[in-house]
Design an enzyme around this catalytic site. Structure first.
Site, mmCIF file in Angstrom:
data_model
loop_
_atom_site.group_PDB
_atom_site.id
_atom_site.type_symbol
_atom_site.label_atom_id
_atom_site.label_comp_id
_atom_site.label_asym_id
_atom_site.label_seq_id
_atom_site.Cartn_x
_atom_site.Cartn_y
_atom_site.Cartn_z
ATOM 1 C CB ILE A 569 -0.989 0.034 1.193
ATOM 2 C CG1 ILE A 569 -0.254 -0.173 2.510
ATOM 3 C CG2 ILE A 569 -2.080 -0.984 1.018
ATOM 4 C CD1 ILE A 569 -1.126 0.017 3.724
ATOM 5 C CB THR A 571 7.291 2.357 -1.749
ATOM 6 O OG1 THR A 571 6.598 1.241 -2.274
ATOM 7 C CG2 THR A 571 8.747 2.000 -1.636
ATOM 8 C CG ASP A 691 11.255 12.363 8.444
ATOM 9 O OD1 ASP A 691 11.084 13.501 7.966
ATOM 10 O OD2 ASP A 691 11.244 11.325 7.764
#
Ligand SMILES: *[C@@H]1O[C@H](CO)[C@@H](O)[C@H](O)[C@H]1NC(C)=O
Ligand SMILES: *[C@@H]1O[C@H](CO)[C@@H](O)[C@H](O)[C@H]1NC(C)=O
Ligand SMILES: *[C@@H]1O[C@H](CO)[C@@H](O)[C@H](O)[C@H]1NC(C)=O
Ligand SMILES: *[C@@H]1O[C@H](CO)[C@@H](O)[C@H](O)[C@H]1NC(C)=O
Ligand SMILES: *[C@@H]1O[C@H](CO)[C@@H](O)[C@H](O)[C@H]1NC(C)=O
Ligand SMILES: *[C@@H]1O[C@H](CO)[C@@H](O)[C@H](O)[C@H]1NC(C)=O
Ligand SMILES: *[C@@H]1O[C@H](CO)[C@@H](O)[C@H](O)[C@H]1NC(C)=O
Ligand SMILES: *[C@@H]1O[C@H](CO)[C@@H](O)[C@H](O)[C@H]1NC(C)=O
Ligand SMILES: *[C@@H]1O[C@H](CO)[C@@H](O)[C@H](O)[C@H]1NC(C)=O
Ligand SMILES: *[C@@H]1O[C@H](CO)[C@@H](O)[C@H](O)[C@H]1NC(C)=O
Ligand SMILES: *[C@@H]1O[C@H](CO)[C@@H](O)[C@H](O)[C@H]1NC(C)=O
Length: 861
Positions: A569, A571, A691
């Site tokens: 679903i 990458t 992040d």
């Protein structure tokens, strides 16, 4: 940190230490031991292993630390650390010679790197040594041959190389457990292995071992587990294996073994699992295997077995898993198979089996997986198959099966019937099957409106000639309001309805169980048996917990058909994400690194970081980790599945974005703030995510936010400068990182500010941010930056919240890190939303919000 300066100040510690030790010595009065106890304490302290834990542990009472056990004389006899410290390259800093009484040393999953210090070879009393799941390199120290008392030596899941030392084998006569799996050992298994006659477990899986299996193995008559899988072993299987009468688990899979399966196997009557898969074994399946009455798992897949399945297989009544996939087996399915009433998984695909599916298949009441695909089966699917209510995966694709699809298969999660000769109408119930493939048959009639919620009907029904026209007009039927849409099992009425919403509600009870298991395994680490529960039987996998005892490696492989692209679903930077439905019905997300990537040390490290990080934190706004697998063959993390994907996707998709009301958006921002506040202020050591982007914020069905993707997260070690390579995502990175490279919590605060603004604006606020410092910001009005796809907030309270979020976000974007609020302040402010500016969107400018004297929370009365 809040405790006395006595223990918080490292500089004065050595002095204080001596003082404390003197007191301690006097208390126990064994003065002859004085220097040694002193040495032990000193060695612990000098190792710096506990530096990450603040406040620094009280050195004088190290016998009370969870990781340390002392004898009656206060001498250390056991050091047991499992996944609780981050030791890294400080392995060599521990002066092991200071612990002459050590008998038990377990240093598992604590990030040890470099070579194994040879001083460990001096610990002559050691009986148990376990260094599994680290990053150790180099060869086994020759000094290990001095550890003559060793009963158990486990070094699995590292990067140790060289041959298995002959000398070592000859010296460790008492060894009962030898686990060298998942390393880089090469050369062949030494002949001298036959001298380790006390071995009960010999685990050499996943190395680069070559050569033949030595027949001296037959000397190991105590052996219960033998694993040599995933190596390059060739030649025939020595018939002497028949003499290992106590063997319960044998795994020789993924090698280059040839010849026939020796008949002598029938002598190994204690066998519970037998895995010979992925070799080049040929000949027939010996009927004598029926003697293995205890066998529960028989895996012969990917070999070249021929002939038919022996009738006698019906006598192996303890079988729960039988896999004969990808051989050259012919003949018919013997009806005796249906005597195996404990069978949970039956795979016979990719053979040349003909004939009918036996009607007695309905006896296999425990069957969860039935894969007979890619054979020459004829006849119809027995209607009784619907009685197998445990069945989740039914795969009969590429046979010659005709007749209609039986009714009552709605409970399956995967049904693949492509390339058969099936006829008849389509049952509306099938719309509930999660993975459905009926392509290339002769189905006819209409596609029921129950399929309206699926976007994959053109794939499901492809190549059914009579349906071609139906497929092209199908979706127009869905949207006509006159067509009554009867949704299945739920009150959901929109065409947006998705089966996940009903199949998947994740029960909070199980989540609580998860937390409980986690707590038990984290805080009862001293209990060896608890640890063993968490390590799968084949030693292939380390999972921090077993989801209601049931997430097994095999389940994951099965659910994703070995990570078939159909289940992918997304990458990301650190691997692909898959969606899988487990036999329990639960849907999970899997983050997987491909083998190539996982060999890259930086991927590997990032993966382990994430696993470690998530296993240590629990918060309702941080995505839950159910387990993980660290293995050469594949590495993956198992998470809670988030139905609505990530925030970025939700904001960029117009229909989702309008579903994200102002109220929901404010809640999302609150969720992120609480999650980050927890990481920054409630975890020890502090965790910096590094992040935070809208891509890494996931949403559940209720559109609540969850922080994910801890690949680059790291602990904020107060003792290091936190200088690191620049990581993060362009557009979210705090400006100071570009020149200082020093990571602090305030970097996350900045990224949070970007995401919060993005949530309110519906798009990345790049342009706005670049204007903030310029005078042109004065002219930007709040109403102009808010997401235009939503009407301006009309409700007073929500309006106030929106203004508050934007105000806080702007404060977080301050270019001076020190001027940004902490996540704690942000979270608190959002929690007790205080009165801010009047709710008059026409009049509020960005400049005004920026002028709100830093951020409101500093003004607490
Ligand atoms: C350290 O431990 C000793 C013995 O348990 C105790 O007497 C002492 O008060 C502790 N010191 C500190 C600073 O906690
Ligand atoms: C290690 O400990 C031993 C025994 O206590 C001591 O003799 C030796 O000096 C120590 N080595 C170092 C490098 O501290
Ligand atoms: C084994 O220990 C003895 C003394 O206990 C020492 O002399 C010898 O060097 C050690 N051998 C190895 C291979 O470490
Ligand atoms: C082998 O194990 C048995 C019992 O576990 C023990 O009595 C025997 O001493 C061991 N043999 C050696 C050589 O250590
Ligand atoms: C084993 O690997 C090492 C390096 O990793 C190499 O030097 C050595 O030649 C190899 N030995 C064998 C038997 O392949
Ligand atoms: C089998 O074990 C005995 C000791 O129990 C040993 O003397 C003999 O060499 C071993 N045989 C092989 C083939 O390793
Ligand atoms: C089976 O075991 C018996 C005794 O344990 C032994 O005599 C016989 O040779 C073994 N047969 C094979 C085929 O290994
Ligand atoms: C079959 O397995 C069960 C447990 O799974 C065990 O209790 C039983 O003893 C086994 N039967 C045989 C014949 O070993
Ligand atoms: C498999 O076995 C058959 C004979 O049974 C042989 O003809 C064929 O070449 C074998 N295939 C492989 C890949 O070894
Ligand atoms: C099934 O097992 C029973 C008793 O165990 C046996 O009598 C019967 O023949 C078996 N049936 C088949 C088809 O093997
Ligand atoms: C299945 O359909 C194909 C193609 O129409 C046909 O050639 C084949 O004979 C059919 N098989 C059976 C068993 O009906």
């Amino acid at each position: 940190m809040s405790s006395s300066p006595f223990i918080s100040n490292l500089q004065v510690l050595p002095l204080c230490l001596i003082f404390a030790l003197c007191l301690f010595d006097a208390a126990i009065t064994t003065t002859t031991m004085a220097t040694s106890i002193d040495d032990e304490a000193k060695a612990l302290h000098n190792s710096q292993w506990w530096n990450d834990i603040s406040p620094v542990s009280n050195i004088s009472n190290h016998c009370e630390w969870t990781e340390i056990t002392c004898d009656a004389n206060a001498r250390i006899v056991q050091i047991d650390i499992f996944n609780t410290l981050n030791v890294g390259d400080k392995f060599g800093k521990m002066n092991f010679t200071a612990f002459p009484n050590l008998v038990y040393l377990r240093l598992v999953a604590i990030g040890l790197s470099g070579i194994i210090p040879s001083e460990i070879g001096m610990l002559s009393k050691l009986t148990h040594l376990d260094l599994s799941y680290n990053y150790l390199t180099g060869e086994l120290p020759v000094h290990f041959s001095n550890l003559t008392q060793l009963v158990s030596l486990e070094i699995g899941h590292n990067s140790i190389d060289g041959v298995i030392p002959d000398q070592l084998i000859k010296s460790l006569k008492k060894l009962s457990i030898l686990d060298l799996s998942d390393n880089n050992f090469n050369g062949s298994i030494p002949w001298s292995i036959g001298e380790m006659t006390n071995l009960t477990q010999l685990i050499l899986n996943a190395n680069s071992i070559t050569g033949r299996l030595p027949s001296s193995l037959c000397n190991l008559t105590e052996l219960e587990k033998l694993g040599v899988s995933e190596n390059q072993v060739y030649g025939i299987i020595p018939s002497e294996i028949g003499m290992l009468s106590k063997l319960t688990h044998l795994d020789l899979s993924h090698n280059y073994l040839t010849g026939e399966l020796p008949v002598c196997f029938s002598n190994v009557t204690q066998l519970v699992t037998l895995d010979m898969s992925n070799n080049h074994i040929d000949g027939v399946i010996p009927y004598q295997l029926k003697n293995l009455k205890k066998l529960s798992m028989l895996d012969l897949c990917y070999n070249n077995f021929s002939g038919s399945i022996p009738w006698s297989i019906g006598e192996m009544t303890n079988l729960t898993q039988l896999n004969l996939k990808a051989n050259s087996i012919s003949g018919k399915l013997p009806s005796s198979l249906c005597n195996l009433t404990d069978l949970e998984s039956l795979r016979v695909s990719e053979n040349q089996i003909g004939g009918l599916i036996p009607l007695e298949i309905e006896n296999l009441k425990k069957l969860e997986t039935l894969d007979l695909s890619r054979n020459n089966l004829i006849g119809s699917i027995p209607s009784t198959i619907g009685h197998l209510t445990k069945l989740k995966f039914l795969d009969l694709h590429r046979n010659q099966i005709n007749g209609e699809i039986p009714t009552g298969l709605y409970f399956l999660s995967s049904l693949n019937l492509n390339y058969n000769n099936l006829t008849g109408n389509i049952d509306a119930e099938l719309a509930r099957v999660f993975n459905l493939d009926l392509s290339h048959n002769f189905l006819s009639g209409q596609i029921p409106v129950e399929f309206c919620h699926r976007s994959d009907i053109s794939i499901i029904f492809l190549g059914n000639e009579e349906l071609n026209n139906e497929i092209s007009i199908f979706y127009s039927k869905c949207h006509t309001p006159s067509t009554p849409i009867t949704t299945l099992g739920t009150s959901s009425s929109s065409t947006n309805f998705h089966p996940l919403k009903i199949i998947l509600p994740i029960t909070s009870l199980l989540v609580i169980l998860f937390v409980a298991v986690l707590i038990v395994s984290r805080y009862k680490m001293k209990n060896k048996s608890k640890y063993e529960e968490t390590v799968a039987m084949d030693g292939d996998m380390l999972s921090i917990w077993n989801y209601d005892g049931k997430i097994a490696f095999e389940d994951i492989i099965e659910a994703t058909e070995d990570f078939d692209l159909r289940y992918c679903i997304g990458t990301g930077a650190y691997g692909s994400v898959y969606k899988a439905q487990l036999p329990s019905g639960k849907i999970v997300a899997l983050k997987k690194l491909h083998r190539l990537e996982s060999q890259d040390p930086s991927f590997d490290k990032s993966f382990r970081n994430e696993a470690k990080m998530l296993s240590e934190i629990r918060h309702r706004n941080i995505v839950k980790l159910h387990g993980f697998c660290l293995h050469k063959r594949c590495m993956f993390l198992v998470y809670e599945y988030m139905e609505r994907g990530n925030l970025f996707y939700a904001l960029s998709n117009d229909s989702d974005a309008s579903e994200l009301s102002w109220n929901k958006r404010v809640n999302i921002v609150k969720g992120i703030a609480h999650g980050l506040s927890y990481m920054h202020h409630d975890c020890t050591p502090t965790i910096i995510h590094r992040d935070i982007t809208s891509n890494n914020i996931l949403l559940n069905t209720e559109l609540e936010a969850f922080i994910s993707d801890f690949g680059t997260a790291r602990f904020l070690d107060p003792n290091t400068s936190n200088q690191t390579l620049l990581v993060g995502t362009h557009g979210y990175i705090a400006p100071e990182l570009a020149y200082t490279m020093v990571v602090t919590e305030k970097c996350d605060v900045y990224s949070f500010g970007v995401v919060a603004l993005e949530t309110m604006m519906g798009r990345h606020p790049g342009d706005l941010i670049s204007h903030l410092s310029a005078s042109s910001a004065r002219n930007i009005m709040l109403k102009d930056i808010l997401d235009q796809r939503l009407p301006l907030p009309s409700h007073q309270r929500i309006g106030t919240d929106v203004i508050l979020v934007v105000t806080l976000a702007l404060a977080c974007l301050n270019s001076k890190p020190k001027s940004r609020p902490s996540m704690h302040q942000v979270a608190q402010e959002l929690l007790f939303h205080r009165q801010s500016l009047a709710n008059d969107f026409d009049k509020i400018s960005i400049q005004q919000l920026m002028n709100q004297e830093a951020y409101p929370v500093t003004h607490t009365q």
